[in-house]
Design a protein around this motif. Structure first.
Motif, PDB file in Angstrom:
ATOM      1  N   LEU A 103       0.823  -1.219   0.000  1.00  0.00           N
ATOM      2  CA  LEU A 103       0.000   0.000   0.000  1.00  0.00           C
ATOM      3  C   LEU A 103       0.853   1.262   0.000  1.00  0.00           C
ATOM      4  O   LEU A 103       0.556   2.229  -0.716  1.00  0.00           O
ATOM      5  CB  LEU A 103      -0.928  -0.026   1.219  1.00  0.00           C
ATOM      6  CG  LEU A 103      -1.985   1.046   1.347  1.00  0.00           C
ATOM      7  CD1 LEU A 103      -2.953   1.011   0.169  1.00  0.00           C
ATOM      8  CD2 LEU A 103      -2.757   0.874   2.659  1.00  0.00           C
ATOM      9  N   TRP A 104       1.922   1.264   0.810  1.00  0.00           N
ATOM     10  CA  TRP A 104       2.710   2.495   1.002  1.00  0.00           C
ATOM     11  C   TRP A 104       4.178   2.361   0.585  1.00  0.00           C
ATOM     12  O   TRP A 104       4.955   3.293   0.797  1.00  0.00           O
ATOM     13  CB  TRP A 104       2.646   2.907   2.480  1.00  0.00           C
ATOM     14  CG  TRP A 104       1.261   3.259   2.930  1.00  0.00           C
ATOM     15  CD1 TRP A 104       0.356   4.046   2.287  1.00  0.00           C
ATOM     16  CD2 TRP A 104       0.609   2.814   4.134  1.00  0.00           C
ATOM     17  NE1 TRP A 104      -0.811   4.133   3.016  1.00  0.00           N
ATOM     18  CE2 TRP A 104      -0.683   3.390   4.169  1.00  0.00           C
ATOM     19  CE3 TRP A 104       0.991   2.013   5.213  1.00  0.00           C
ATOM     20  CZ2 TRP A 104      -1.593   3.180   5.197  1.00  0.00           C
ATOM     21  CZ3 TRP A 104       0.094   1.790   6.250  1.00  0.00           C
ATOM     22  CH2 TRP A 104      -1.185   2.369   6.235  1.00  0.00           C
ATOM     23  N   ASN A 105       4.553   1.200   0.025  1.00  0.00           N
ATOM     24  CA  ASN A 105       5.936   0.975  -0.373  1.00  0.00           C
ATOM     25  C   ASN A 105       6.902   1.185   0.798  1.00  0.00           C
ATOM     26  O   ASN A 105       7.884   1.923   0.713  1.00  0.00           O
ATOM     27  CB  ASN A 105       6.329   1.889  -1.549  1.00  0.00           C
ATOM     28  CG  ASN A 105       7.627   1.455  -2.188  1.00  0.00           C
ATOM     29  OD1 ASN A 105       7.983   0.272  -2.158  1.00  0.00           O
ATOM     30  ND2 ASN A 105       8.362   2.398  -2.753  1.00  0.00           N
ATOM     31  N   ILE A 106       6.577   0.543   1.916  1.00  0.00           N
ATOM     32  CA  ILE A 106       7.397   0.647   3.123  1.00  0.00           C
ATOM     33  C   ILE A 106       7.849  -0.746   3.544  1.00  0.00           C
ATOM     34  O   ILE A 106       7.394  -1.746   2.995  1.00  0.00           O
ATOM     35  CB  ILE A 106       6.631   1.312   4.281  1.00  0.00           C
ATOM     36  CG1 ILE A 106       5.375   0.489   4.617  1.00  0.00           C
ATOM     37  CG2 ILE A 106       6.259   2.746   3.938  1.00  0.00           C
ATOM     38  CD1 ILE A 106       4.673   0.900   5.881  1.00  0.00           C
ATOM     39  N   PHE A 107       8.715  -0.800   4.538  1.00  0.00           N
ATOM     40  CA  PHE A 107       9.249  -2.078   5.012  1.00  0.00           C
ATOM     41  C   PHE A 107       9.000  -2.318   6.493  1.00  0.00           C
ATOM     42  O   PHE A 107       8.655  -3.414   6.913  1.00  0.00           O
ATOM     43  CB  PHE A 107      10.760  -2.134   4.745  1.00  0.00           C
ATOM     44  CG  PHE A 107      11.465  -3.229   5.493  1.00  0.00           C
ATOM     45  CD1 PHE A 107      11.320  -4.562   5.113  1.00  0.00           C
ATOM     46  CD2 PHE A 107      12.251  -2.943   6.599  1.00  0.00           C
ATOM     47  CE1 PHE A 107      11.953  -5.582   5.814  1.00  0.00           C
ATOM     48  CE2 PHE A 107      12.882  -3.952   7.309  1.00  0.00           C
ATOM     49  CZ  PHE A 107      12.736  -5.280   6.910  1.00  0.00           C
ATOM     50  N   SER A 108       9.110  -1.285   7.313  1.00  0.00           N
ATOM     51  CA  SER A 108       9.161  -1.499   8.763  1.00  0.00           C
ATOM     52  C   SER A 108       7.822  -1.260   9.450  1.00  0.00           C
ATOM     53  O   SER A 108       7.031  -0.408   9.021  1.00  0.00           O
ATOM     54  CB  SER A 108      10.211  -0.587   9.398  1.00  0.00           C
ATOM     55  OG  SER A 108       9.754   0.751   9.392  1.00  0.00           O
ATOM     56  N   PRO A 109       7.564  -1.992  10.540  1.00  0.00           N
ATOM     57  CA  PRO A 109       6.366  -1.739  11.356  1.00  0.00           C
ATOM     58  C   PRO A 109       6.304  -0.308  11.865  1.00  0.00           C
ATOM     59  O   PRO A 109       5.217   0.268  11.965  1.00  0.00           O
ATOM     60  CB  PRO A 109       6.516  -2.738  12.498  1.00  0.00           C
ATOM     61  CG  PRO A 109       7.353  -3.835  11.939  1.00  0.00           C
ATOM     62  CD  PRO A 109       8.310  -3.169  11.005  1.00  0.00           C
ATOM     63  N   LYS A 110       7.459   0.283  12.163  1.00  0.00           N
ATOM     64  CA  LYS A 110       7.489   1.651  12.669  1.00  0.00           C
ATOM     65  C   LYS A 110       6.887   2.619  11.652  1.00  0.00           C
ATOM     66  O   LYS A 110       6.084   3.492  11.997  1.00  0.00           O
ATOM     67  CB  LYS A 110       8.933   2.054  12.987  1.00  0.00           C
ATOM     68  CG  LYS A 110       9.105   3.466  13.543  1.00  0.00           C
ATOM     69  CD  LYS A 110      10.547   3.686  13.962  1.00  0.00           C
ATOM     70  CE  LYS A 110      10.759   5.072  14.558  1.00  0.00           C
ATOM     71  NZ  LYS A 110      10.639   6.141  13.540  1.00  0.00           N
ATOM     72  N   GLU A 111       7.240   2.435  10.370  1.00  0.00           N
ATOM     73  CA  GLU A 111       6.693   3.303   9.327  1.00  0.00           C
ATOM     74  C   GLU A 111       5.173   3.141   9.221  1.00  0.00           C
ATOM     75  O   GLU A 111       4.440   4.127   9.083  1.00  0.00           O
ATOM     76  CB  GLU A 111       7.341   2.962   7.983  1.00  0.00           C
ATOM     77  CG  GLU A 111       8.810   3.310   7.874  1.00  0.00           C
ATOM     78  CD  GLU A 111       9.405   2.752   6.588  1.00  0.00           C
ATOM     79  OE1 GLU A 111       9.707   3.563   5.679  1.00  0.00           O
ATOM     80  OE2 GLU A 111       9.540   1.517   6.486  1.00  0.00           O
ATOM     81  N   ALA A 112       4.713   1.901   9.294  1.00  0.00           N
ATOM     82  CA  ALA A 112       3.269   1.639   9.179  1.00  0.00           C
ATOM     83  C   ALA A 112       2.509   2.282  10.335  1.00  0.00           C
ATOM     84  O   ALA A 112       1.460   2.905  10.135  1.00  0.00           O
ATOM     85  CB  ALA A 112       3.020   0.136   9.140  1.00  0.00           C
TER      86      ALA A 112
END
Length: 366
Positions: A103-112
């Protein structure tokens, strides 16, 4: 004279009939449909066990319930990992890091977490409806792509017109895990659900295509006690008015392919697709048949001429149910149980638990 007249062959009625017959009690079981098993009924089509009334995946956190059901069947190792299709975009469910990564092109739980927290700030104060409640919990992106369209189709109403209580909590996982359920025990009965009900009812007399309410005079005096698992308001001829439900319509299709969607359940979360999900039944039992069977699930406004599925447990309906409950308490030797008799949204394990608790109280079983 029978000891019990059981109305309905779903989980509640069948489990009670099984427990009563184990004690040597005579049960007459009536079923309005042409088959046993209620909404859990499965039938073989192209050698595939088709869940005729929608996906039924047995799962529980209660080891005793799991062991109880295993006397009737062996479960396979199916794990529910549905996907969401939003206008052709494919995402993993439930909401987890696989979902957020795409959805957001992210990797880490922190970013989510940061994105969801920031988007949730859009709603100030106490949420006034389901839309605001959901955005505050999971942010606008998740709401718009996965919840808004699906929920509006399911309930036939705009999310702004639905109470927040319909979605009390939304499972969000900040791990890469597509297992939809948290329960440690999960699976599909090998060979389908119908065989379970055949075993439960094998010592009972079962009459199919008999509507108890239409033939009440004929049957109500055939047993010392009645277990009624239909809608509680219909038993009392809708004296105070009808309780409300949402209903479903299924379109079953045989397709000349061995694998249509690659997964048992796909949720269509946009508003434009008229059905909420498609089920490809062979994947419940890891089938390798040459053809496949799919079912499209269409939500419907309920009326008295079609099957009730989901109780609408808002304040208005709960108040009405309480009135019927008071009438039920005054009935001599008539007991109401199951999803319709208790006007509750029950998963299968809930029905099993309720049936066993009632059987223990009524029959004195251990």
């Amino acid at each position: 004279m029978y000891d019990y007249l059981v109305v309905g062959t779903g989980l509640f009625g069948s489990i009670f009939a099984y427990e009563a017959s184990k004690k040597g009690l005579k049960c007459l079981v009536l079923e309005r449909r042409s088959h046993i098993g209620g909404n859990c009924y499965t039938e073989s089509v192209e050698n595939i066990n088709v869940h005729k009334y929608g996906a039924h995946i047995f799962r529980t956190s209660d080891e005793n319930i799991w062991k109880y059901m295993q006397q009737f069947c062996k479960f396979n190792h199916f794990v529910n990992s549905p996907i969401a299709n939003f206008k052709g975009e494919i995402y993993n469910l439930p909401f987890n890091m696989n979902t957020f990564s795409k959805l957001w092109n992210i990797f880490s739980p922190k970013e989510a977490r940061e994105i969801i927290l920031q988007q949730g700030k859009e709603i100030q104060g106490e949420p006034k409806n389901l839309e605001e409640h959901t955005i505050k919990l999971v942010g606008r992106d998740v709401y718009e792509k996965f919840i808004k369209g699906y929920t509006e189709k399911q309930w036939g109403r705009d999310c702004k017109d639905l109470p927040a209580s319909i979605i009390r909590r939304i499972p969000v996982r900040y791990i890469y895990d597509n297992n939809y359920f948290n329960d440690p025990y999960q699976g599909i009965p090998i060979g389908g659900y119908t065989a379970i009900f055949e075993k439960m009812l094998e010592k009972c007399e079962v009459l199919l295509e008999v509507d108890f309410l239409e033939q009440r005079q004929e049957f109500q005096n055939k047993a010392k006690k009645i277990i009624f698992t239909g809608t509680i308001d219909s038993y009392f001829n809708y004296k105070y008015g009808a309780l409300e439900y949402r209903s479903l319509r299924f379109e079953h299709k045989i397709l000349d392919t061995n694998n249509y969607q690659g997964v048992a359940v796909v949720n269509y979360t946009d508003r434009e697709t008229p059905y909420t999900r498609t089920i490809e039944h062979k994947h419940f039992e890891f089938g390798t048949q040459e053809k496949t069977v799919i079912s499209e699930e269409y939500p419907l406004e309920w009326n008295k001429n079609i099957e009730p599925y989901y109780p609408i447990n808002d304040d208005k309906n709960q108040e009405l149910y309480e009135k019927y409950l008071e009438l039920a308490k005054k009935e001599n030797n008539v007991f109401f149980g199951g999803r319709l008799g208790e006007y509750r949204y029950y998963d299968m394990q809930d029905s099993v638990k309720s049936a066993l608790e009632f059987s223990k109280k009524e029959l004195g079983i251990l």
